[in-house]
Write a protein that holds these residues in place. Structure first.
Motif, PDB file in Angstrom:
ATOM      1  N   CYS A 120      54.622  46.022  24.188  1.00  0.00           N
ATOM      2  CA  CYS A 120      55.733  46.950  24.428  1.00  0.00           C
ATOM      3  C   CYS A 120      57.064  46.442  23.885  1.00  0.00           C
ATOM      4  O   CYS A 120      58.076  47.127  23.999  1.00  0.00           O
ATOM      5  N   LYS A 121      57.088  45.229  23.317  1.00  0.00           N
ATOM      6  CA  LYS A 121      58.287  44.624  22.722  1.00  0.00           C
ATOM      7  C   LYS A 121      59.388  44.342  23.738  1.00  0.00           C
ATOM      8  O   LYS A 121      60.554  44.252  23.383  1.00  0.00           O
ATOM      9  N   LYS A 122      59.021  44.222  25.011  1.00  0.00           N
ATOM     10  CA  LYS A 122      59.999  43.866  26.037  1.00  0.00           C
ATOM     11  C   LYS A 122      60.445  42.428  25.825  1.00  0.00           C
ATOM     12  O   LYS A 122      59.634  41.556  25.549  1.00  0.00           O
ATOM     13  N   ALA A 123      61.764  42.170  25.922  1.00  0.00           N
ATOM     14  CA  ALA A 123      62.299  40.830  25.693  1.00  0.00           C
ATOM     15  C   ALA A 123      63.336  40.517  26.771  1.00  0.00           C
ATOM     16  O   ALA A 123      63.468  41.259  27.747  1.00  0.00           O
ATOM     17  N   GLY A 124      64.057  39.451  26.595  1.00  0.00           N
ATOM     18  CA  GLY A 124      65.066  39.039  27.562  1.00  0.00           C
ATOM     19  C   GLY A 124      66.273  39.950  27.566  1.00  0.00           C
ATOM     20  O   GLY A 124      66.492  40.753  26.659  1.00  0.00           O
ATOM     21  N   MET A 125      67.083  39.804  28.615  1.00  0.00           N
ATOM     22  CA  MET A 125      68.281  40.606  28.802  1.00  0.00           C
ATOM     23  C   MET A 125      69.440  39.672  29.112  1.00  0.00           C
ATOM     24  O   MET A 125      69.237  38.640  29.747  1.00  0.00           O
ATOM     25  N   THR A 126      70.647  40.000  28.678  1.00  0.00           N
ATOM     26  CA  THR A 126      71.800  39.176  29.000  1.00  0.00           C
ATOM     27  C   THR A 126      72.728  39.947  29.921  1.00  0.00           C
ATOM     28  O   THR A 126      72.696  41.171  29.984  1.00  0.00           O
ATOM     29  N   GLY A 127      73.548  39.200  30.642  1.00  0.00           N
ATOM     30  CA  GLY A 127      74.503  39.819  31.542  1.00  0.00           C
ATOM     31  C   GLY A 127      75.365  38.757  32.182  1.00  0.00           C
ATOM     32  O   GLY A 127      75.462  37.634  31.693  1.00  0.00           O
ATOM     33  N   ARG A 161      71.012  34.801  31.421  1.00  0.00           N
ATOM     34  CA  ARG A 161      69.956  35.480  30.658  1.00  0.00           C
ATOM     35  C   ARG A 161      68.745  35.642  31.563  1.00  0.00           C
ATOM     36  O   ARG A 161      68.316  34.691  32.205  1.00  0.00           O
ATOM     37  N   TRP A 162      68.194  36.852  31.615  1.00  0.00           N
ATOM     38  CA  TRP A 162      66.977  37.143  32.361  1.00  0.00           C
ATOM     39  C   TRP A 162      65.849  37.310  31.359  1.00  0.00           C
ATOM     40  O   TRP A 162      65.936  38.131  30.446  1.00  0.00           O
ATOM     41  N   MET A 163      64.807  36.519  31.522  1.00  0.00           N
ATOM     42  CA  MET A 163      63.689  36.562  30.596  1.00  0.00           C
ATOM     43  C   MET A 163      62.607  37.523  31.113  1.00  0.00           C
ATOM     44  O   MET A 163      62.444  37.697  32.311  1.00  0.00           O
ATOM     45  N   ALA A 164      61.889  38.130  30.180  1.00  0.00           N
ATOM     46  CA  ALA A 164      60.775  39.007  30.540  1.00  0.00           C
ATOM     47  C   ALA A 164      59.629  38.150  31.085  1.00  0.00           C
ATOM     48  O   ALA A 164      59.478  36.988  30.718  1.00  0.00           O
ATOM     49  N   ASN A 165      58.820  38.724  31.962  1.00  0.00           N
ATOM     50  CA  ASN A 165      57.697  38.019  32.584  1.00  0.00           C
ATOM     51  C   ASN A 165      56.509  38.068  31.625  1.00  0.00           C
ATOM     52  O   ASN A 165      55.612  38.889  31.750  1.00  0.00           O
ATOM     53  N   VAL A 166      56.518  37.166  30.633  1.00  0.00           N
ATOM     54  CA  VAL A 166      55.530  37.174  29.554  1.00  0.00           C
ATOM     55  C   VAL A 166      54.556  36.026  29.751  1.00  0.00           C
ATOM     56  O   VAL A 166      54.959  34.902  30.056  1.00  0.00           O
ATOM     57  N   HIS A 167      53.261  36.311  29.581  1.00  0.00           N
ATOM     58  CA  HIS A 167      52.198  35.317  29.730  1.00  0.00           C
ATOM     59  C   HIS A 167      51.329  35.325  28.485  1.00  0.00           C
ATOM     60  O   HIS A 167      51.163  36.352  27.842  1.00  0.00           O
ATOM     61  N   LEU A 209      47.219  36.892  23.048  1.00  0.00           N
ATOM     62  CA  LEU A 209      48.452  37.671  22.967  1.00  0.00           C
ATOM     63  C   LEU A 209      49.473  37.149  23.958  1.00  0.00           C
ATOM     64  O   LEU A 209      49.118  36.577  24.990  1.00  0.00           O
ATOM     65  N   LYS A 210      50.745  37.376  23.649  1.00  0.00           N
ATOM     66  CA  LYS A 210      51.818  37.189  24.616  1.00  0.00           C
ATOM     67  C   LYS A 210      52.089  38.574  25.188  1.00  0.00           C
ATOM     68  O   LYS A 210      52.528  39.475  24.476  1.00  0.00           O
ATOM     69  N   ILE A 211      51.803  38.766  26.470  1.00  0.00           N
ATOM     70  CA  ILE A 211      51.837  40.100  27.073  1.00  0.00           C
ATOM     71  C   ILE A 211      52.609  40.033  28.390  1.00  0.00           C
ATOM     72  O   ILE A 211      52.482  39.064  29.143  1.00  0.00           O
ATOM     73  N   CYS A 212      53.428  41.055  28.653  1.00  0.00           N
ATOM     74  CA  CYS A 212      54.202  41.076  29.895  1.00  0.00           C
ATOM     75  C   CYS A 212      53.303  41.527  31.050  1.00  0.00           C
ATOM     76  O   CYS A 212      52.255  42.135  30.857  1.00  0.00           O
ATOM     77  N   SER A 213      53.724  41.199  32.241  1.00  0.00           N
ATOM     78  CA  SER A 213      52.899  41.482  33.414  1.00  0.00           C
ATOM     79  C   SER A 213      52.719  42.984  33.630  1.00  0.00           C
ATOM     80  O   SER A 213      51.675  43.425  34.104  1.00  0.00           O
ATOM     81  N   ARG A 214      53.695  43.807  33.260  1.00  0.00           N
ATOM     82  CA  ARG A 214      53.580  45.258  33.413  1.00  0.00           C
ATOM     83  C   ARG A 214      52.489  45.808  32.508  1.00  0.00           C
ATOM     84  O   ARG A 214      51.665  46.626  32.927  1.00  0.00           O
ATOM     85  N   CYS A 215      52.435  45.355  31.260  1.00  0.00           N
ATOM     86  CA  CYS A 215      51.386  45.811  30.334  1.00  0.00           C
ATOM     87  C   CYS A 215      50.020  45.327  30.792  1.00  0.00           C
ATOM     88  O   CYS A 215      49.029  46.042  30.673  1.00  0.00           O
ATOM     89  N   LEU A 216      49.960  44.108  31.321  1.00  0.00           N
ATOM     90  CA  LEU A 216      48.696  43.562  31.798  1.00  0.00           C
ATOM     91  C   LEU A 216      48.167  44.372  32.972  1.00  0.00           C
ATOM     92  O   LEU A 216      46.979  44.689  33.045  1.00  0.00           O
ATOM     93  N   ARG A 217      49.040  44.775  33.883  1.00  0.00           N
ATOM     94  CA  ARG A 217      48.629  45.601  35.023  1.00  0.00           C
ATOM     95  C   ARG A 217      48.178  46.978  34.560  1.00  0.00           C
ATOM     96  O   ARG A 217      47.210  47.533  35.076  1.00  0.00           O
ATOM     97  N   THR A 218      48.890  47.550  33.595  1.00  0.00           N
ATOM     98  CA  THR A 218      48.566  48.895  33.111  1.00  0.00           C
ATOM     99  C   THR A 218      47.215  48.918  32.401  1.00  0.00           C
ATOM    100  O   THR A 218      46.507  49.917  32.456  1.00  0.00           O
ATOM    101  N   MET A 219      46.840  47.815  31.751  1.00  0.00           N
ATOM    102  CA  MET A 219      45.561  47.766  31.048  1.00  0.00           C
ATOM    103  C   MET A 219      44.383  47.931  32.001  1.00  0.00           C
ATOM    104  O   MET A 219      43.375  48.535  31.651  1.00  0.00           O
TER     105      MET A 219
END
Length: 70
Positions: free
Chosen positions: A6-13, A26-32, A45-55
């Motif tokens: 899904c190309k989810k990456a970190g966020m700054t604030g 910086r908040w990093m995406a939960n990637v495994h 693959l490097k996959i975020c937890s949301r995509c892993l759950r959706t699979m």
């Protein structure tokens, strides 16, 4: 790191304290790193937890289409 699906990456604030001081953060995406079977072959693959759950989520049943009464 970035999710390869899904190309989810970190966020700054800013962290904002009670006295309203702002510091960059910086908040990093939960990637495994996961080994998944794609077309019967193991692929790493490097996959975020949301995509892993959706699979592993079962597909939703399709609704029957109805015609509008005219």
């Amino acid at each position: 790191m970035q999710c390869q699906i899904c190309k989810k990456a970190g966020m700054t604030g800013n962290n904002v304290s009670h006295s309203n001081r702002k510091t960059k953060t910086r908040w990093m995406a939960n990637v495994h790193k996961q080994t998944l079977a794609i077309n019967g072959k193991p692929v790493r693959l490097k996959i975020c937890s949301r995509c892993l759950r959706t699979m592993y989520k079962p597909p939703r049943p399709k609704k029957a289409r109805t015609r509008a009464a005219a």
